[in-house]
Scaffold this active site. Structure first.
Site, PDB file in Angstrom:
ATOM      1  N   LYS A   1      15.245  -2.231  -6.549  1.00  0.00           N
ATOM      2  CA  LYS A   1      14.479  -3.477  -6.618  1.00  0.00           C
ATOM      3  C   LYS A   1      14.365  -3.946  -8.077  1.00  0.00           C
ATOM      4  CE  LYS A   1      11.821  -2.458  -2.416  1.00  0.00           C
ATOM      5  NZ  LYS A   1      10.447  -2.259  -1.857  1.00  0.00           N
TER       6      LYS A   1
ATOM      7  N   TYR B   1      13.752  -9.272   4.977  1.00  0.00           N
ATOM      8  CA  TYR B   1      12.383  -8.848   5.295  1.00  0.00           C
ATOM      9  C   TYR B   1      11.789  -9.620   6.475  1.00  0.00           C
ATOM     10  CZ  TYR B   1      11.915  -5.744   1.217  1.00  0.00           C
ATOM     11  OH  TYR B   1      12.030  -4.710   0.318  1.00  0.00           O
TER      12      TYR B   1
ATOM     13  N   PHE C   1       1.176  -9.757   2.789  1.00  0.00           N
ATOM     14  CA  PHE C   1       1.833  -9.588   1.479  1.00  0.00           C
ATOM     15  C   PHE C   1       3.239 -10.185   1.446  1.00  0.00           C
ATOM     16  CE2 PHE C   1       2.433  -5.794   4.094  1.00  0.00           C
ATOM     17  CZ  PHE C   1       3.824  -5.672   4.112  1.00  0.00           C
TER      18      PHE C   1
ATOM     19  N   ARG D   1      15.594   8.112   3.611  1.00  0.00           N
ATOM     20  CA  ARG D   1      14.167   7.778   3.719  1.00  0.00           C
ATOM     21  C   ARG D   1      13.322   8.923   3.153  1.00  0.00           C
ATOM     22  NH1 ARG D   1      12.187   2.613   4.745  1.00  0.00           N
ATOM     23  NH2 ARG D   1      10.387   3.579   5.738  1.00  0.00           N
TER      24      ARG D   1
ATOM     25  N   THR E   1       6.237   4.654   1.761  1.00  0.00           N
ATOM     26  CA  THR E   1       6.191   3.264   1.268  1.00  0.00           C
ATOM     27  C   THR E   1       5.192   3.123   0.125  1.00  0.00           C
ATOM     28  OG1 THR E   1       6.742   2.502   3.495  1.00  0.00           O
ATOM     29  CG2 THR E   1       5.769   0.867   1.982  1.00  0.00           C
TER      30      THR E   1
ATOM     31  N   ARG F   1      10.234   7.421  -5.086  1.00  0.00           N
ATOM     32  CA  ARG F   1       8.979   6.687  -5.309  1.00  0.00           C
ATOM     33  C   ARG F   1       7.908   7.613  -5.878  1.00  0.00           C
ATOM     34  NH1 ARG F   1       9.429   3.580   0.481  1.00  0.00           N
ATOM     35  NH2 ARG F   1      10.463   1.666  -0.221  1.00  0.00           N
TER      36      ARG F   1
ATOM     37  N   ASN G   1       7.561  -0.509  -5.814  1.00  0.00           N
ATOM     38  CA  ASN G   1       7.977   0.849  -5.438  1.00  0.00           C
ATOM     39  C   ASN G   1       9.480   1.122  -5.616  1.00  0.00           C
ATOM     40  OD1 ASN G   1       8.873  -0.534  -3.206  1.00  0.00           O
ATOM     41  ND2 ASN G   1       7.649   0.577  -1.710  1.00  0.00           N
TER      42      ASN G   1
ATOM     43  N   HIS H   1      14.531   0.176  -2.038  1.00  0.00           N
ATOM     44  CA  HIS H   1      14.540  -0.081  -0.592  1.00  0.00           C
ATOM     45  C   HIS H   1      15.537   0.858   0.079  1.00  0.00           C
ATOM     46  CE1 HIS H   1      14.868  -2.062   3.282  1.00  0.00           C
ATOM     47  NE2 HIS H   1      16.167  -1.882   3.158  1.00  0.00           N
TER      48      HIS H   1
ATOM     49  N   GLU I   1      21.228  -4.937   7.637  1.00  0.00           N
ATOM     50  CA  GLU I   1      21.033  -5.158   6.203  1.00  0.00           C
ATOM     51  C   GLU I   1      22.370  -5.144   5.453  1.00  0.00           C
ATOM     52  OE1 GLU I   1      18.083  -2.178   5.311  1.00  0.00           O
ATOM     53  OE2 GLU I   1      16.558  -3.229   6.486  1.00  0.00           O
TER      54      GLU I   1
HETATM   55  P1  DAT Z   1       9.576   0.463   3.308  1.00  0.00           P
HETATM   56  O1  DAT Z   1      10.070  -0.242   2.061  1.00  0.00           O
HETATM   57  O2  DAT Z   1       9.084   1.844   2.997  1.00  0.00           O
HETATM   58  O3  DAT Z   1      10.561   0.429   4.436  1.00  0.00           O
HETATM   59  P2  DAT Z   1       8.127  -1.621   4.714  1.00  0.00           P
HETATM   60  O4  DAT Z   1       9.424  -1.980   5.338  1.00  0.00           O
HETATM   61  O5  DAT Z   1       6.956  -1.416   5.609  1.00  0.00           O
HETATM   62  O6  DAT Z   1       8.268  -0.316   3.798  1.00  0.00           O
HETATM   63  O7  DAT Z   1       7.700  -2.735   3.656  1.00  0.00           O
HETATM   64  C1  DAT Z   1       8.687  -3.316   2.816  1.00  0.00           C
HETATM   65  C2  DAT Z   1       8.112  -3.439   1.428  1.00  0.00           C
HETATM   66  O8  DAT Z   1       6.985  -4.314   1.461  1.00  0.00           O
HETATM   67  C3  DAT Z   1       7.582  -2.140   0.828  1.00  0.00           C
HETATM   68  O9  DAT Z   1       8.610  -1.366   0.229  1.00  0.00           O
HETATM   69  C4  DAT Z   1       6.588  -2.635  -0.165  1.00  0.00           C
HETATM   70  C5  DAT Z   1       6.022  -3.870   0.506  1.00  0.00           C
HETATM   71  N1  DAT Z   1       4.775  -3.547   1.213  1.00  0.00           N
HETATM   72  C6  DAT Z   1       4.656  -2.850   2.375  1.00  0.00           C
HETATM   73  N2  DAT Z   1       3.377  -2.712   2.737  1.00  0.00           N
HETATM   74  C7  DAT Z   1       2.649  -3.342   1.753  1.00  0.00           C
HETATM   75  C8  DAT Z   1       1.254  -3.564   1.522  1.00  0.00           C
HETATM   76  N3  DAT Z   1       0.339  -3.115   2.376  1.00  0.00           N
HETATM   77  N4  DAT Z   1       0.896  -4.244   0.409  1.00  0.00           N
HETATM   78  C9  DAT Z   1       1.835  -4.710  -0.454  1.00  0.00           C
HETATM   79  N5  DAT Z   1       3.161  -4.539  -0.294  1.00  0.00           N
HETATM   80  C10 DAT Z   1       3.566  -3.863   0.789  1.00  0.00           C
HETATM   81 MG    MG Z   2      11.279  -1.175   5.545  1.00  0.00          MG
END
Ligand code: DAT
Ligand code: MG
Length: 154
Positions: free
Chosen positions: A14, A54, A62, A90, A96, A107, A117, A120, A131
């Protein structure tokens, strides 16, 4: 020489990971684990790619901040290949929220804030397929055989 493709996943450094000089350390972890890189580029993502990437999170509070952050600088999308690469990646990424990521994960070693973080990784084989098709054209993915494979797999 060409090889029969194993499972593939989509990994992306990222904008914070790129700015903080973490491209190399992140790639090294995947190489050291034994996975094979089959695609890589540095690019400034178009907003519509991020919206598609996304899409599942579009109703989360968010979401717009997430897209703005992901749009704020270059990213490094990659495709990595290997047995169980989706699940193992993962685990390598960690949770996350970096506060829940174990030391030794990417992370857990390189980040603090959930919205910064650094990396991805696809969460399922189906998500990986989707993706990869968003970020790479078929001809950008290289099918090659690594000499290590005879020693990494039985
Ligand atoms: P991951 O990246 O572990 O697959 P995700 O798909 O649930 O997690 O979310 C995508 C991204 O969105 C994540 O890397 C960071 C951001 N994100 C997720 N939950 C969040 C939250 N509660 N507040 C802020 N950013 C968040
Ligand atoms: Mg995800």
């Amino acid at each position: 020489m060409e090889a029969k493709p194993r499972e593939r996943t989509f990994i992306m450094v990222k904008p914070d990971g790129v700015q903080r000089g973490l491209i190399g350390p992140i790639i090294t972890r995947f190489e050291n684990r034994g996975f094979k890189m089959v695609a890589l580029k540095l690019m400034s993502p178009k907003k519509d790619m991020l919206l598609e990437h996304y899409e599942d999170l579009k109703d989360r509070p968010f979401f717009s901040e997430l897209v703005t952050y992901m749009h704020s600088g270059p990213v490094v999308p990659m495709v990595w290949e290997g047995e169980d690469v989706v699940k193992i990646s993962r685990q390598m990424l960690g949770a996350t929220n970096p506060a829940d990521s174990k030391p030794g994960t990417i992370r857990g070693d390189f980040s603090i804030d959930i919205s910064r973080n650094v990396i991805h990784g696809s969460d399922s084989v189906e998500a990986a397929d989707k993706e990869i098709s968003i970020w790479f054209a078929e001809q950008e993915i290289v099918n090659w055989r690594s000499i290590d494979e005879d020693w990494i797999y039985e």
